[in-house]
Design a protein around this motif. Structure first.
Motif, PDB file in Angstrom:
ATOM      1  N   PRO A  53       3.571  14.010 -16.939  1.00 40.35           N
ATOM      2  CA  PRO A  53       3.046  12.707 -16.515  1.00 40.35           C
ATOM      3  C   PRO A  53       2.783  12.619 -15.019  1.00 40.35           C
ATOM      4  CG  PRO A  53       4.806  12.398 -18.097  1.00 40.35           C
ATOM      5  CD  PRO A  53       4.791  13.866 -17.764  1.00 40.35           C
ATOM      6  N   TRP A  54       3.658  13.188 -14.187  1.00 42.37           N
ATOM      7  CA  TRP A  54       3.451  13.060 -12.742  1.00 42.37           C
ATOM      8  C   TRP A  54       2.247  13.881 -12.297  1.00 42.37           C
ATOM      9  CZ3 TRP A  54       3.466  16.570  -8.680  1.00 42.37           C
ATOM     10  CH2 TRP A  54       3.955  17.861  -8.932  1.00 42.37           C
ATOM     11  N   ILE A  55       1.983  14.999 -12.978  1.00 44.64           N
ATOM     12  CA  ILE A  55       0.798  15.811 -12.656  1.00 44.64           C
ATOM     13  C   ILE A  55      -0.464  15.076 -13.103  1.00 44.64           C
ATOM     14  CG2 ILE A  55      -0.421  17.950 -13.230  1.00 44.64           C
ATOM     15  CD1 ILE A  55       2.261  19.379 -13.200  1.00 44.64           C
ATOM     16  N   ALA A  56      -0.386  14.380 -14.232  1.00 41.13           N
ATOM     17  CA  ALA A  56      -1.514  13.560 -14.682  1.00 41.13           C
ATOM     18  C   ALA A  56      -1.835  12.489 -13.646  1.00 41.13           C
ATOM     19  CB  ALA A  56      -1.183  12.919 -16.032  1.00 41.13           C
ATOM     20  N   ALA A  57      -0.793  11.816 -13.145  1.00 36.33           N
ATOM     21  CA  ALA A  57      -0.998  10.774 -12.130  1.00 36.33           C
ATOM     22  C   ALA A  57      -1.552  11.373 -10.843  1.00 36.33           C
ATOM     23  CB  ALA A  57       0.320  10.056 -11.857  1.00 36.33           C
ATOM     24  N   ARG A  58      -1.067  12.556 -10.477  1.00 36.95           N
ATOM     25  CA  ARG A  58      -1.544  13.221  -9.253  1.00 36.95           C
ATOM     26  C   ARG A  58      -3.023  13.558  -9.350  1.00 36.95           C
ATOM     27  NH1 ARG A  58       0.048  19.273  -9.037  1.00 36.95           N
ATOM     28  NH2 ARG A  58      -1.749  19.248 -10.467  1.00 36.95           N
ATOM     29  N   ASP A  59      -3.417  14.217 -10.444  1.00 44.32           N
ATOM     30  CA  ASP A  59      -4.812  14.645 -10.585  1.00 44.32           C
ATOM     31  C   ASP A  59      -5.750  13.447 -10.640  1.00 44.32           C
ATOM     32  OD1 ASP A  59      -3.793  17.175 -10.613  1.00 44.32           O
ATOM     33  OD2 ASP A  59      -4.152  17.547 -12.744  1.00 44.32           O
ATOM     34  N   ARG A  60      -5.318  12.398 -11.331  1.00 41.17           N
ATOM     35  CA  ARG A  60      -6.149  11.193 -11.406  1.00 41.17           C
ATOM     36  C   ARG A  60      -6.307  10.574 -10.020  1.00 41.17           C
ATOM     37  NH1 ARG A  60      -5.298   5.606 -12.431  1.00 41.17           N
ATOM     38  NH2 ARG A  60      -7.068   4.663 -13.566  1.00 41.17           N
ATOM     39  N   ALA A  61      -5.228  10.550  -9.236  1.00 37.66           N
ATOM     40  CA  ALA A  61      -5.284   9.975  -7.887  1.00 37.66           C
ATOM     41  C   ALA A  61      -6.250  10.758  -6.999  1.00 37.66           C
ATOM     42  CB  ALA A  61      -3.890   9.953  -7.267  1.00 37.66           C
ATOM     43  N   VAL A  62      -6.203  12.084  -7.083  1.00 37.91           N
ATOM     44  CA  VAL A  62      -7.101  12.912  -6.267  1.00 37.91           C
ATOM     45  C   VAL A  62      -8.558  12.610  -6.611  1.00 37.91           C
ATOM     46  CG1 VAL A  62      -7.882  15.271  -5.810  1.00 37.91           C
ATOM     47  CG2 VAL A  62      -5.434  14.771  -5.898  1.00 37.91           C
ATOM     48  N   LEU A  63      -8.877  12.562  -7.905  1.00 33.94           N
ATOM     49  CA  LEU A  63     -10.268  12.337  -8.309  1.00 33.94           C
ATOM     50  C   LEU A  63     -10.731  10.923  -7.981  1.00 33.94           C
ATOM     51  CD1 LEU A  63     -10.410  14.274 -11.701  1.00 33.94           C
ATOM     52  CD2 LEU A  63     -10.949  15.070  -9.395  1.00 33.94           C
ATOM     53  N   LEU A  64      -9.818   9.964  -8.015  1.00 34.27           N
ATOM     54  CA  LEU A  64     -10.182   8.601  -7.605  1.00 34.27           C
ATOM     55  C   LEU A  64     -10.526   8.552  -6.119  1.00 34.27           C
ATOM     56  CD1 LEU A  64      -7.618   6.377  -9.554  1.00 34.27           C
ATOM     57  CD2 LEU A  64     -10.089   6.496  -9.903  1.00 34.27           C
ATOM     58  N   LEU A  65      -9.845   9.337  -5.308  1.00 36.59           N
ATOM     59  CA  LEU A  65     -10.165   9.382  -3.876  1.00 36.59           C
ATOM     60  C   LEU A  65     -11.546   9.989  -3.641  1.00 36.59           C
ATOM     61  CD1 LEU A  65      -6.746  10.475  -2.331  1.00 36.59           C
ATOM     62  CD2 LEU A  65      -7.926   8.321  -1.904  1.00 36.59           C
TER      63      LEU A  65
ATOM     64  N   VAL B  78      -8.145   2.586  -6.429  1.00 36.94           N
ATOM     65  CA  VAL B  78      -7.797   3.847  -5.782  1.00 36.94           C
ATOM     66  C   VAL B  78      -6.368   3.778  -5.246  1.00 36.94           C
ATOM     67  CG1 VAL B  78      -8.381   5.452  -3.936  1.00 36.94           C
ATOM     68  CG2 VAL B  78     -10.206   4.328  -5.230  1.00 36.94           C
ATOM     69  N   ARG B  79      -6.051   2.678  -4.565  1.00 34.70           N
ATOM     70  CA  ARG B  79      -4.682   2.512  -4.050  1.00 34.70           C
ATOM     71  C   ARG B  79      -3.670   2.531  -5.188  1.00 34.70           C
ATOM     72  NH1 ARG B  79      -6.805  -1.762  -1.051  1.00 34.70           N
ATOM     73  NH2 ARG B  79      -5.520  -3.274  -2.180  1.00 34.70           N
ATOM     74  N   ALA B  80      -3.993   1.854  -6.274  1.00 39.45           N
ATOM     75  CA  ALA B  80      -3.071   1.806  -7.415  1.00 39.45           C
ATOM     76  C   ALA B  80      -2.868   3.195  -8.009  1.00 39.45           C
ATOM     77  CB  ALA B  80      -3.606   0.847  -8.480  1.00 39.45           C
ATOM     78  N   GLY B  81      -3.945   3.993  -8.060  1.00 38.88           N
ATOM     79  CA  GLY B  81      -3.828   5.350  -8.594  1.00 38.88           C
ATOM     80  C   GLY B  81      -2.929   6.231  -7.742  1.00 38.88           C
ATOM     81  N   VAL B  82      -3.091   6.146  -6.424  1.00 42.57           N
ATOM     82  CA  VAL B  82      -2.251   6.946  -5.513  1.00 42.57           C
ATOM     83  C   VAL B  82      -0.803   6.463  -5.573  1.00 42.57           C
ATOM     84  CG1 VAL B  82      -1.865   7.627  -3.115  1.00 42.57           C
ATOM     85  CG2 VAL B  82      -4.204   7.465  -4.002  1.00 42.57           C
ATOM     86  N   GLU B  83      -0.608   5.160  -5.617  1.00 45.15           N
ATOM     87  CA  GLU B  83       0.759   4.620  -5.663  1.00 45.15           C
ATOM     88  C   GLU B  83       1.458   4.981  -6.972  1.00 45.15           C
ATOM     89  OE1 GLU B  83      -0.147   0.573  -4.903  1.00 45.15           O
ATOM     90  OE2 GLU B  83      -0.267   0.844  -2.712  1.00 45.15           O
ATOM     91  N   ASP B  84       0.701   5.068  -8.064  1.00 49.30           N
ATOM     92  CA  ASP B  84       1.281   5.504  -9.336  1.00 49.30           C
ATOM     93  C   ASP B  84       1.773   6.945  -9.223  1.00 49.30           C
ATOM     94  OD1 ASP B  84       1.911   5.314 -12.139  1.00 49.30           O
ATOM     95  OD2 ASP B  84       0.109   6.468 -12.558  1.00 49.30           O
ATOM     96  N   TYR B  85       0.975   7.789  -8.573  1.00 46.84           N
ATOM     97  CA  TYR B  85       1.401   9.176  -8.344  1.00 46.84           C
ATOM     98  C   TYR B  85       2.654   9.223  -7.477  1.00 46.84           C
ATOM     99  CZ  TYR B  85       1.666  13.350  -5.434  1.00 46.84           C
ATOM    100  OH  TYR B  85       2.131  14.427  -4.710  1.00 46.84           O
ATOM    101  N   ILE B  86       2.692   8.423  -6.426  1.00 48.67           N
ATOM    102  CA  ILE B  86       3.841   8.418  -5.510  1.00 48.67           C
ATOM    103  C   ILE B  86       5.131   8.054  -6.253  1.00 48.67           C
ATOM    104  CG2 ILE B  86       4.857   7.249  -3.505  1.00 48.67           C
ATOM    105  CD1 ILE B  86       1.901   6.915  -2.516  1.00 48.67           C
ATOM    106  N   ARG B  87       5.029   7.074  -7.149  1.00 46.68           N
ATOM    107  CA  ARG B  87       6.208   6.649  -7.905  1.00 46.68           C
ATOM    108  C   ARG B  87       6.738   7.759  -8.810  1.00 46.68           C
ATOM    109  NH1 ARG B  87       3.339   1.711  -8.201  1.00 46.68           N
ATOM    110  NH2 ARG B  87       2.335   2.374 -10.133  1.00 46.68           N
ATOM    111  N   GLN B  88       5.839   8.595  -9.311  1.00 44.87           N
ATOM    112  CA  GLN B  88       6.250   9.612 -10.282  1.00 44.87           C
ATOM    113  C   GLN B  88       6.516  10.985  -9.677  1.00 44.87           C
ATOM    114  OE1 GLN B  88       4.281   9.680 -14.156  1.00 44.87           O
ATOM    115  NE2 GLN B  88       2.963   7.983 -13.497  1.00 44.87           N
ATOM    116  N   CYS B  89       6.044  11.209  -8.460  1.00 48.19           N
ATOM    117  CA  CYS B  89       6.169  12.537  -7.844  1.00 48.19           C
ATOM    118  C   CYS B  89       7.650  12.935  -7.724  1.00 48.19           C
ATOM    119  CB  CYS B  89       5.502  12.551  -6.465  1.00 48.19           C
ATOM    120  SG  CYS B  89       5.596  14.176  -5.659  1.00 48.19           S
ATOM    121  N   PRO B  90       8.046  14.098  -8.241  1.00 48.58           N
ATOM    122  CA  PRO B  90       9.450  14.502  -8.187  1.00 48.58           C
ATOM    123  C   PRO B  90       9.861  15.123  -6.856  1.00 48.58           C
ATOM    124  CG  PRO B  90       8.184  16.156  -9.355  1.00 48.58           C
ATOM    125  CD  PRO B  90       7.220  15.043  -9.021  1.00 48.58           C
TER     126      PRO B  90
END
Length: 301
Positions: A137-149, A192-204
């Motif tokens: 899940p955290w990798i999913a959030a990361r990749d989505r955040a990158v592409l949103l940027l 975009v901000r929400a996507g990056v913040e979702d990744y930040i919350r999940q990043c281990p």
């Protein structure tokens, strides 16, 4: 067994066994629910396991009649095949036709032509499909955040991956350093901000100020090749052309802004081009799109 029982088991499989993101679980559950509501009751894993390509083809034809586009139809077909494969596992039937017990049914063809920017719908579907395909899940959030940027802020992939964690917390704008050490300020859309913040919350991994914002699976900096390979897999699932690369998202960002009325000087600043001549290529792309629309729509074209 009720429809609610089936959907509850499907949701649990996606979220617990497959560890899919909440967004993916919602999307896949909605796809399965639409199919189930077209089938006669009562339903069981055994009856779902016997669904064939003809049933899916009819269902997708009805969805297309409601306005579903090619890319969204390809994504929905992929979700339905996965759902039926799960039904066959639940029923104990592991010998269904097709790969992994999935019905043999090709997705809609996407017309090939000259390289051109992808549509907003395709850009969103590409980001979501990359996330769906992620192993955690955290990798999913990361990749989505990158592409949103890339699509939402027009960053180059190298610029996005070079962002330090010191940019946090995010505001309505972000300052980045591009080619030639040139700095520019980019607005950040709420999505975009929400996507990056979702990744930040999940990043281990700890996001210390002097560390890169986007991390690889083992904690090091995220490599461009990882993002490029993820996008390559996703565009195959969606039937997009080989030109649908991470850089195409930035290209699409520029083209869509120009189509919406942005002036070239503003676009030059957003893209970080040293010369206006580099930005003027988008006027040709936009004209090509308009000409294509004219030829397809005008009765005397």
């Amino acid at each position: 067994m009720t429809t609610a029982d089936i959907l509850e088991a499907w949701n649990a499989h996606l979220s617990q066994s497959r560890r899919r993101s909440p967004h993916t679980v919602r999307a896949y559950a909605a796809t399965a629910a639409r199919l189930l509501h077209t089938l006669p009751a009562p339903q069981s894993w055994e009856s779902l396991a016997r669904l064939d390509a003809g049933t899916l083809r009819t269902h997708l034809a009805e969805r297309r009649a409601d306005g579903l586009g090619n890319v969204s139809a390809a994504r929905e077909l992929s979700a339905l095949k996965t759902f039926i494969a799960f039904a066959r596992e639940q029923s104990g039937d592991h010998d269904g036709n097709g790969d992994l017990g999935r019905p043999r049914l090709r997705g809609p063809r996407v017309k090939k032509g000259l390289p051109r920017p992808i549509t907003p719908d395709e850009a969103v579907n590409l980001a979501e499909t990359v996330a769906d395909d992620a192993s955690q899940p955290w990798i999913a959030a990361r990749d989505r955040a990158v592409l949103l940027l890339l699509y939402g802020a027009g960053m180059r992939i190298a610029e996005a991956l070079a962002l330090p964690a010191s940019v946090l917390p995010l505001g309505e704008t972000i300052m980045i350093t591009g080619k030639g050490g040139r700095q520019r300020v980019l607005p950040l859309l709420p999505i975009v901000r929400a996507g990056v913040e979702d990744y930040i919350r999940q990043c281990p991994w700890p996001l210390a100020k002097d560390h890169p914002l986007f991390r690889g699976a083992k904690g090091g900096p995220l490599a461009q090749g990882m993002v490029q390979r993820a996008v390559a897999r996703a565009r195959t699932y969606l039937g997009l052309p080989a030109t649908a690369t991470p850089h195409a998202l930035r290209h699409s960002f520029a083209t869509h802004l120009l189509s919406a009325g942005a002036d070239l000087r503003s676009l030059q600043e957003l893209l970080g081009h040293a010369s206006l001549s580099s930005t003027q290529i988008y006027t040709k792309v936009d004209a090509a799109i308009l000409l294509d629309v004219y030829r397809n729509a005008h009765p005397r074209a």
